[in-house]
Design a protein around this motif. Structure first.
Motif, short mmCIF file in Angstrom:
data_model
loop_
_atom_site.label_atom_id
_atom_site.label_comp_id
_atom_site.label_asym_id
_atom_site.label_seq_id
_atom_site.Cartn_x
_atom_site.Cartn_y
_atom_site.Cartn_z
N GLU A 100 0.86 -1.19 0.00
CA GLU A 100 0.00 0.00 0.00
C GLU A 100 0.89 1.24 0.00
N ARG A 101 0.72 2.10 -1.00
CA ARG A 101 1.59 3.26 -1.12
C ARG A 101 1.12 4.44 -0.28
N ASP A 102 -0.17 4.51 0.07
CA ASP A 102 -0.70 5.61 0.87
C ASP A 102 -0.31 5.40 2.33
N ALA A 103 0.48 6.32 2.87
CA ALA A 103 1.01 6.14 4.23
C ALA A 103 -0.10 6.05 5.26
N SER A 104 -1.15 6.87 5.12
CA SER A 104 -2.23 6.85 6.11
C SER A 104 -3.00 5.54 6.05
N ALA A 106 -1.75 2.66 4.95
CA ALA A 106 -0.85 1.62 5.46
C ALA A 106 -0.88 1.60 6.99
N ALA A 107 -0.91 2.79 7.61
CA ALA A 107 -0.99 2.86 9.07
C ALA A 107 -2.31 2.29 9.57
N ARG A 123 1.29 -9.10 6.49
CA ARG A 123 2.43 -8.18 6.47
C ARG A 123 2.04 -6.99 5.60
N ILE A 124 2.29 -5.79 6.11
CA ILE A 124 1.99 -4.57 5.36
C ILE A 124 3.31 -3.98 4.86
N VAL A 125 3.42 -3.82 3.54
CA VAL A 125 4.58 -3.19 2.93
C VAL A 125 4.15 -1.82 2.43
N GLU A 126 4.71 -0.78 3.02
CA GLU A 126 4.36 0.58 2.61
C GLU A 126 5.28 1.03 1.48
N GLY A 127 4.69 1.37 0.34
CA GLY A 127 5.50 1.82 -0.78
C GLY A 127 4.80 1.59 -2.10
N ASP A 128 5.44 2.06 -3.16
CA ASP A 128 4.92 1.95 -4.52
C ASP A 128 5.19 0.55 -5.04
#
Length: 306
Positions: A100-104, A106-107, A123-128
């Motif tokens: 998920e690229r959207d930081a909010s 992903a949180a 598992r959550i991977v934050e990024g493009d």
């Protein structure tokens, strides 16, 4: 496209995850997509290519489109949003990795699925998703952002894993199109090089909030080796691209006119070599050729024209 939809209830197994609600029959209800968005405090934004899938029936069906023999032990999801599809994937998978690229968002996903993360099921991977290192996965099921759907699909296809992906309807139908049809093109040849491609469901705009301007398609891509040999995939795809830029021209003229795209140094030598093998191919047009015929032409071009 399939004529009927599977019985999702018979295929989805109970997960018992944190945050789910008990139904009146004692089973575990899926997370409600509207409630997830309320808790996340977000609304879709068409300007950011953000349309949330909110139809429970569609969400329930999506995981059931995986091939019957697919290994669902570790499913990758691109674009988790508020987790409505993630929740359904946990009912068929041992583990789910969400990019998920959207930081909010992903949180929010880390908070919403805290119990599953602690249990090593999420598992959550934050990024493009076009830039992050993708994990090893056994299948991918995703509602892709329209704007990057092509780039994501062709990052996933070489992994040769089962894929169930949501696209714009036109894009999905072009992926699955047969030679000789109006929708058939470079996209069809490229996708079908890696997999059997099926449009399994058309999804109306009303299934999303906000509703997009177009219909969507759920596409199943079942990996398989091509029935032909390609020594240089990069050249093969460039050659296919070149010929489809001249789809109304004969293959003879297409080869001659697109050397700057295909990278051929000796296009006339390729025409002569093809003529010696199959003169009829030179009179055909790109839209009528099956992927195996493009592979035959590319092999000749590679040998005689580069």
């Amino acid at each position: 496209m399939t004529d009927s939809t599977p019985d999702a209830a018979s295929d989805l197994r109970d997960a018992g995850s944190a945050g789910e609600r008990r139904g009146t029959d004692g089973g575990v209800d899926a997370r409600d997509p509207d409630e997830l968005r309320r808790r996340a405090g977000v609304r879709g934004d068409p300007d950011r290519d953000q349309h949330f899938l909110v139809d429970d029936r569609v969400l329930d069906r999506i995981p059931t489109y995986l091939p019957a023999d697919a290994d669902a032990s570790h499913i990758l999801e691109i674009g988790g949003g508020t987790g409505a599809l993630t929740d359904r994937l946990l009912r068929v998978a041992d583990r789910v990795t969400v990019v998920e690229r959207d930081a909010s968002l992903a949180a929010f996903l880390r908070q919403e699925f805290a119990g599953e993360i602690e249990a090593d099921r999420v598992r959550i991977v934050e990024g493009d998703a076009l830039e992050v290192d993708l994990p090893e996965f056994t299948a991918c099921v995703s509602n892709l952002p329209y704007g990057i759907s092509s780039a994501i699909a062709f990052r996933l296809l070489p992994k040769r894993r089962p894929l169930v992906l949501m696209f714009q309807r036109e894009f999905g139908e072009r992926m699955a199109a047969d030679a000789g049809t109006d929708a058939y093109g470079r996209l069809s040849v490229s996708a079908q090089h890696y997999a059997d491609v099926e449009v399994v469901e058309i999804v109306p705009p009303e299934a999303f909030d906000p509703a997009p301007a177009v219909e969507s398609a759920i596409v199943r891509l079942t990996p398989r080796a091509p029935t032909y040999e390609v020594d240089d995939e990069a050249f093969f795809f460039d050659f296919v691209k070149a010929l489809f830029t001249q789809r109304r021209k004969t293959i003879r003229n297409g080869i001659r006119n697109t050397a700057h795209i295909s990278g051929l140094a000796e296009p006339e030598a390729v025409v002569d070599a093809v003529a010696a093998v199959d003169e009829d191919l030179l009179g055909a047009r790109a839209g009528s050729l099956a992927p195996a015929q493009f592979a035959e032409l590319a092999s000749i071009a590679d040998e005689h024209g580069r």
